[in-house]
Design a protein around this motif. Structure first.
Motif, PDB file in Angstrom:
ATOM      1  N   PHE A  59      41.347  49.012  19.094  1.00 22.60           N
ATOM      2  CA  PHE A  59      41.809  47.650  19.121  1.00 22.60           C
ATOM      3  C   PHE A  59      40.348  46.999  19.002  1.00 22.60           C
ATOM      4  CE2 PHE A  59      45.261  49.501  21.392  1.00 22.60           C
ATOM      5  CZ  PHE A  59      46.554  48.874  20.661  1.00 22.60           C
ATOM      6  N   HIS A  60      40.480  45.982  18.216  1.00 23.69           N
ATOM      7  CA  HIS A  60      39.202  44.921  17.812  1.00 23.69           C
ATOM      8  C   HIS A  60      39.612  43.764  18.831  1.00 23.69           C
ATOM      9  CE1 HIS A  60      37.351  41.836  14.888  1.00 23.69           C
ATOM     10  NE2 HIS A  60      36.553  42.127  16.274  1.00 23.69           N
ATOM     11  N   VAL A  61      38.661  43.422  19.702  1.00 30.15           N
ATOM     12  CA  VAL A  61      39.077  42.277  20.605  1.00 30.15           C
ATOM     13  C   VAL A  61      38.425  40.962  19.828  1.00 30.15           C
ATOM     14  CG1 VAL A  61      38.024  41.084  22.593  1.00 30.15           C
ATOM     15  CG2 VAL A  61      38.176  43.694  22.479  1.00 30.15           C
ATOM     16  N   THR A  62      39.561  40.084  19.514  1.00 28.56           N
ATOM     17  CA  THR A  62      39.279  38.708  18.709  1.00 28.56           C
ATOM     18  C   THR A  62      39.492  37.910  19.716  1.00 28.56           C
ATOM     19  OG1 THR A  62      41.484  38.411  18.146  1.00 28.56           O
ATOM     20  CG2 THR A  62      40.353  40.013  16.772  1.00 28.56           C
ATOM     21  N   LYS A  63      39.178  36.594  19.569  1.00 29.06           N
ATOM     22  CA  LYS A  63      39.332  35.375  20.597  1.00 29.06           C
ATOM     23  C   LYS A  63      40.958  35.416  20.798  1.00 29.06           C
ATOM     24  CE  LYS A  63      38.994  31.507  17.074  1.00 29.06           C
ATOM     25  NZ  LYS A  63      39.872  32.185  16.183  1.00 29.06           N
ATOM     26  N   ASP A  64      41.668  35.855  19.953  1.00 28.44           N
ATOM     27  CA  ASP A  64      42.751  35.476  20.169  1.00 28.44           C
ATOM     28  C   ASP A  64      43.634  36.933  20.857  1.00 28.44           C
ATOM     29  OD1 ASP A  64      42.956  33.243  18.733  1.00 28.44           O
ATOM     30  OD2 ASP A  64      43.282  34.468  17.044  1.00 28.44           O
ATOM     31  N   GLY A  65      42.856  37.876  21.319  1.00 27.51           N
ATOM     32  CA  GLY A  65      43.356  39.060  21.968  1.00 27.51           C
ATOM     33  C   GLY A  65      43.145  40.387  21.298  1.00 27.51           C
ATOM     34  N   ALA A  66      43.600  41.435  21.286  1.00 26.19           N
ATOM     35  CA  ALA A  66      43.582  42.697  20.841  1.00 26.19           C
ATOM     36  C   ALA A  66      44.096  42.750  19.462  1.00 26.19           C
ATOM     37  CB  ALA A  66      43.926  43.773  21.829  1.00 26.19           C
ATOM     38  N   ARG A  67      43.321  43.038  18.498  1.00 30.01           N
ATOM     39  CA  ARG A  67      43.906  43.271  17.406  1.00 30.01           C
ATOM     40  C   ARG A  67      44.111  44.711  16.807  1.00 30.01           C
ATOM     41  NH1 ARG A  67      41.713  43.918  11.837  1.00 30.01           N
ATOM     42  NH2 ARG A  67      39.490  43.733  12.832  1.00 30.01           N
ATOM     43  N   PRO A  68      45.264  45.286  16.723  1.00 30.13           N
ATOM     44  CA  PRO A  68      45.160  46.855  16.451  1.00 30.13           C
ATOM     45  C   PRO A  68      44.589  47.146  15.106  1.00 30.13           C
ATOM     46  CG  PRO A  68      47.339  45.799  16.646  1.00 30.13           C
ATOM     47  CD  PRO A  68      46.588  44.597  16.507  1.00 30.13           C
ATOM     48  N   LEU A  69      44.115  48.363  15.179  1.00 38.59           N
ATOM     49  CA  LEU A  69      42.977  48.778  13.989  1.00 38.59           C
ATOM     50  C   LEU A  69      43.915  49.919  13.235  1.00 38.59           C
ATOM     51  CD1 LEU A  69      39.549  48.844  15.987  1.00 38.59           C
ATOM     52  CD2 LEU A  69      40.379  47.469  13.748  1.00 38.59           C
TER      53      LEU A  69
END
Lengths: 394, 394
Positions: free
Chosen positions: B374-384
């Motif tokens: 997961f990539h931590v974005t300002k909106d939460g964890a984005r699955p990779l």
């Protein structure tokens, strides 16, 4: 070829007995071997003594002159050791914990407490220790050992253990033969896949796929598919996305690991016709390999084999391209002692296994190696592959 | 997906500038990073600073607060560094020579003489040094450093440098995304090839072949194809010749290295129908991963993410099977800091990359992990990855 030869458990136990006998003969109380997952050298002693290949966390093997051996490791490896080796005495020590990690359910002790317990259980002093893998031991562990034994009581016995490892058993020969069989199939798959526009990495993929399906565990040294002047110039190479072009020199070095042992083959291939300089270098390297092979027999002092190869290369004016002494043993390390340098005076012995690697690097046209494996029999050097060193133009 | 994203040279230079700035802020004269070819941790700093992956011989990177960086290595690696990294200042030191080898044409110096020359050229004292990779430094090298600088002048700055490494740049995110893309293709190839009678190693061959052709360099942790109770029981596993049988639990852990960065996916698969205990464990692990993912956002203290996952597992009575803290960062090491343990108080930050690994091992039925990136974005964890954690029955 029998599928999947292995080293039987009895042979590992026999090796430990030899280590114990050595300790007694040399008035040592304890043998310590450090091992980790360094790609080339790391696992050697763990594999040789317990068929264990450390990964992620290092380990230390302790064999007392009398009593049961123990493997010390980190909190994620105890069950891994039980599952993959015959060792039934594993302890997790704090020195091998991963900083920043947390192990809520692990039982963790220390090197000092393990040694203390060993002294108590065996009811004897353990103060003189023989160590292998010393060169790789991280300084914190070394300091912990020094505090327990006193630096003066720690003896480096690498040289003597390398001598034990140098003469291969029948089982080892069978395993190494199979590793060379895998290597040869990998080399052939690589050669078949070389074509204009193919990338180095795609060619490596074919070699490794073929070898993995035949049982390879991984590599004793990273697969080298290097092409063109820039990529073939250094002794080592990172296999890249570079696409092979017409006229390219392509250097293949293929060294699978199988049951902890290795095969290693090196072969340059030309897509098209070689330049005169490359052809001359190839011809000389092949001749040098033959000369070394002819010299490689029981009773020959090691430096004589080195000389036989270098003489051919000197005559061809190529001596300055020989960047390392490349006639080396093959076993649980792909490049292990004895290494037949100009200083190596001991004699070659029956059942040693050598790689005769003729390296010519840092040349204006790049670099190449012809590398093949040989089993020393009483009648001379027996090739461990059917491929011959030759000039291959595709 | 763009093929073959890379870290541009400017970014490596920028990282060195950050190191230099850190030295100045902390009144340190020199940065020293040790690196080698340990399978998991070895190459990290050499790759991060110079895009160099040591192999066979270790290296040390020296970056003075003012002046040019130098890489110290062994006699077989200087041209390898020039060919594969942008470093143009390499020195061969005796400390990294291979014992028993002979280098007739190499120019070899020592650490002491390199530091002496640096002091002279820069016309300033170099005595306070910040070190990373300290844990791995072999004791002989450490003693040589101690003799030059005095142990009191050697500061471990690993923690501070890990903080620098923890926030990923846009280029790093792109490279890591591609590593996960490779991992996913490898995972799918493995799943497709699972069948009764297929060996673990044959399945690994399919995964690795697929990944190598897509550009993988190797593995950040050895490919795990483990089957049955015995082989899935430990946290780590050696992929064996064991043939998959009907009803087997097959654990896949796939962690390719690409441009020095990693993707890591873990997935258990059942050939047939799962036992009740296995199904319950799978269900809980999946729920735990979702809980951790939901908690993983900028501003959340690390231990809260750990708690979110553990709470689910505790409710299912599985807590004692969590053998390590498995929510960890991914970068130039497959398992790197920050690790979100119960003790980790710092906040998760934007552009960190985490692997949420839910491990359940040492169970009567064996072990499993669901691991996703997961990539931590300002909106939460984005699955990779596009694969979802789910119960897969073949």
């Amino acid at each position: 070829m029998q599928q999947y030869p292995v080293i039987p458990k009895e042979e590992f136990i026999d090796r430990q007995q030899k280590v114990k006998a050595f300790l007694k003969e040399n008035a040592l109380d304890l043998f310590i071997a450090y091992a980790d997952d360094k790609a080339v050298y790391g696992p050697a002693y763990a594999r040789w003594l317990f068929n264990y290949a450390p990964h992620f966390e290092p380990c230390c093997i302790l064999i007392p002159a009398e009593g049961e051996a123990v493997i010390l490791t980190g909190p994620e490896s105890d069950q891994f050791i039980y599952a993959t080796s015959h060792c039934r005495n594993v302890k997790v020590i704090n020195e091998f914990s991963h900083p920043g990690e947390e192990y809520l359910f692990a039982q963790v002790t220390t090197l000092e407490s393990v040694i203390g317990q060993m002294r108590k259980e065996l009811d004897r002093d353990i103060s003189k220790v023989g160590i292998v893998g010393l060169e790789m031991i991280p300084h914190l562990l070394y300091e912990a050992m020094g505090a327990i034994f006193g630096p003066g009581n720690m003896v480096d016995i690498e040289y003597q253990m390398l001598k034990l490892r140098a003469i291969k058993s029948e089982n080892e020969i069978r395993v190494i033969e199979y590793a060379y069989f895998i290597a040869e199939k990998g080399l052939q798959a690589a050669i078949r896949s070389i074509a204009e526009g193919k990338s180095e990495r795609e060619i490596a993929a074919e070699a490794e796929y073929t070898m993995r399906r035949l049982g390879s565990e991984g590599m004793g040294i990273d697969t080298i598919v290097a092409s063109g002047v820039h990529n073939t110039y250094p002794v080592l190479a990172r296999t890249t996305h570079r696409k092979i072009g017409q006229g390219d020199l392509v250097l293949l070095t293929i060294a699978p690991r199988y049951e902890g042992y290795h095969g290693a083959l090196g072969m340059p291939v030309i897509l098209g016709k070689p330049d005169k300089a490359v052809e001359e270098a190839m011809t000389a390297a092949i001749e040098a390999q033959h000369a070394a092979k002819d010299a490689l027999r029981p009773g020959t002092p090691g430096h004589v084999v080195d000389r036989a190869a270098r003489q051919v290369l000197e005559k061809a004016g190529l001596q300055s391209h020989v960047q390392y002494s490349a006639i080396h043993s093959v076993g649980v390390i792909e490049f292990e002692a004895p290494i037949l340098t100009s200083a190596y005076r001991d004699e070659v012995q029956e059942n040693m296994v050598f790689s005769i690697d003729i390296p010519l690097f840092s040349a204006p046209w790049g670099g190449l190696r012809f590398e093949n494996g040989f089993h020393v029999t009483k009648d001379g050097a027996r090739p461990l592959q059917t491929v011959q060193p030759e000039i291959i133009c595709l």
